[in-house]
Every structure is written in structure tokens, then in C-alpha cells.
Design an enzyme around this catalytic site. Sequence first.
Site, PDB file in Angstrom:
ATOM      1  N   VAL A 103      -1.898   2.476 -16.750  1.00 35.07           N
ATOM      2  CA  VAL A 103      -1.701   1.159 -16.147  1.00 35.07           C
ATOM      3  C   VAL A 103      -2.243   1.214 -14.721  1.00 35.07           C
ATOM      4  O   VAL A 103      -1.927   2.140 -13.967  1.00 35.07           O
ATOM      5  CB  VAL A 103      -0.214   0.751 -16.148  1.00 35.07           C
ATOM      6  CG1 VAL A 103      -0.009  -0.575 -15.426  1.00 35.07           C
ATOM      7  CG2 VAL A 103       0.303   0.657 -17.581  1.00 35.07           C
ATOM      8  N   HIS A 114       5.541   3.035 -15.809  1.00 39.97           N
ATOM      9  CA  HIS A 114       6.774   3.388 -16.517  1.00 39.97           C
ATOM     10  C   HIS A 114       7.269   2.197 -17.343  1.00 39.97           C
ATOM     11  O   HIS A 114       7.746   2.363 -18.468  1.00 39.97           O
ATOM     12  CB  HIS A 114       7.872   3.784 -15.529  1.00 39.97           C
ATOM     13  CG  HIS A 114       7.543   4.969 -14.677  1.00 39.97           C
ATOM     14  ND1 HIS A 114       7.268   4.860 -13.336  1.00 39.97           N
ATOM     15  CD2 HIS A 114       7.445   6.291 -14.982  1.00 39.97           C
ATOM     16  CE1 HIS A 114       7.028   6.056 -12.841  1.00 39.97           C
ATOM     17  NE2 HIS A 114       7.119   6.944 -13.813  1.00 39.97           N
TER      18      HIS A 114
END
Length: 281
Positions: free
Chosen positions: A176, A37
Amino acid sequence: MQIATTVSEVRQHVRAWKREGLIVGLVPTMGFLHEGHASLIERAAAECDRVVVSVFVNPTQFGPNEDFESYPRDFRADCALAESRGATLVFHPEPSEMYASDACTFVDMDGLTGQLCGKSRPTHFRGVCTVVCKLMNIAGADRAYFGQKDAQQLAVVRRMVRDLNIDVEVVGCPIVREDDGLAKSSRNTYLSPEERTAALVLSRAVREGRALIEGGERDGERVLAAMRRTIEAEPLARIDYVDMVTWDSIEPVRRVDGPVLVALAVYVGTTRLIDNFIWEG
């Protein structure tokens, strides 16, 4: 950074920004923010003048017996991370603010939602499309940022924006990962230490599938079979799906003849995890 809990508060801020001619970015999240995020917020802050981060565990995208009640939540930590990465405003509504008690309007889609996660979660993408459409309308964003880890969601949102003529640019951002390869996910916190180790089988399967295609393999079933064997060798892992689809339309394919999405969902213990890679050709 400011916090808003109502639609009217967000719109008041956005109207003021728009009067100044500022570019507004939106990062929709369900909270329990992690580095995945954070990368979206940083990208939005680099490309936009103001960034709205929504923190809302959306009940309409959870099916029966899924983890809506137990989904991890830590709003104070979410705000600290969002502010540190450049967010201007966090929108944290109650479900009653987003959905009136007599609400009967939803955004649904045929086609792209029938494969991958849509097979085992048949109502999921109706909830996703509805809440994302609402957030885009509320925030009046110029750009909206989504991670590639939820690749089918990214494709679905792009198609929804196109089909409904929503005036927003959808920006996809890379997955990620942890240092050992596991894709960042809020649900990783459900894993026991033993399950956390077993979960690495997802990224191993992804690496194996990508390596086969990079090495010249174009038979999709051979690629998928190799990935399945890797996952099946892990006793704590149970496959939901390992599939290859066209990247733009999420349709099953048997050969790697153009851009494809190779995606998997695997239960490790009771926790359902996803991963993928996109081959552009």
C-alpha cells in the site's frame, strides 16, 4: 472488539471460536498502524470469521543500536483503526508475557535469511521467525496475513510454515502506497519534510526497474545499475542494498528467467526504508 494482554486470554477466546467452527485470521503487527496494516485487517475480516491483530514491538528482531526504544507507538490509535477495519481481538502483550526471563528457545533459518535485509541485520529474522511462530501457536489461526512490502519476511514466513508443518495458510497482500508512491511504513514518521521528499527516490527506482523488465530487459545487473543510479542521484539517500533474487528461495540471480524479487533498502537521513517489486514472468 476486545483487548487481551496475556496468552491465556487469547487462547480462551480462540477455543470458544473454534468450538463454533469459526475461521480465525491473524494479522501480526508491531503497532503504529497505517493503511498498509488496515488493508491486511480488511482482507482478514473479509476471509475469516474472527480476526486477531497482534500489537507487539518485538525486541528480539531489533539488533544493537537499532530503533527498538524509539520505534513509534500509539496503542489507542491502533485499537481505533483495528476495530474500524474489522478486528475482533487485539493482542497487546508485554515482552515478559512473550519471553520468559529464562527463555532459551528460538526459531532460526538458513538460506533465505542470508541475503537482502539479512546481510546488514544478521539476527533480525531469528527474531521474526520466533515471534511469528509463537503468535501462530498462541492464536491458533487458520490464516495469517503479511504485506509484500516486507517481501523477504513474507518468503521466510512461508518457508518456516512449510518446514515446521504449521497448520496455517500464509496470505501475502500487496504493498500500500501514499498518493505520491512512497510505500506506507511506520518509520516514515521519522522523516523530516525534506527527507520525506527525498524518500520518493525509492519508489522511482522501483518503477524504473519494473519498466526495464517490462520492456524486455533480462540482464539483472543492468536493471540494478539503473536503479542504483537513480538512488545515488539523491544527496540525502544512501544505499544499503539493491538486489535481485529468486522469489521463492531468495538466492541471487543475474538474469530475469523466472519469478524474481527486486528489493532495495535505502537510508534517507538516518531512517532505513525498504521497497520492492516482484516480477512473476
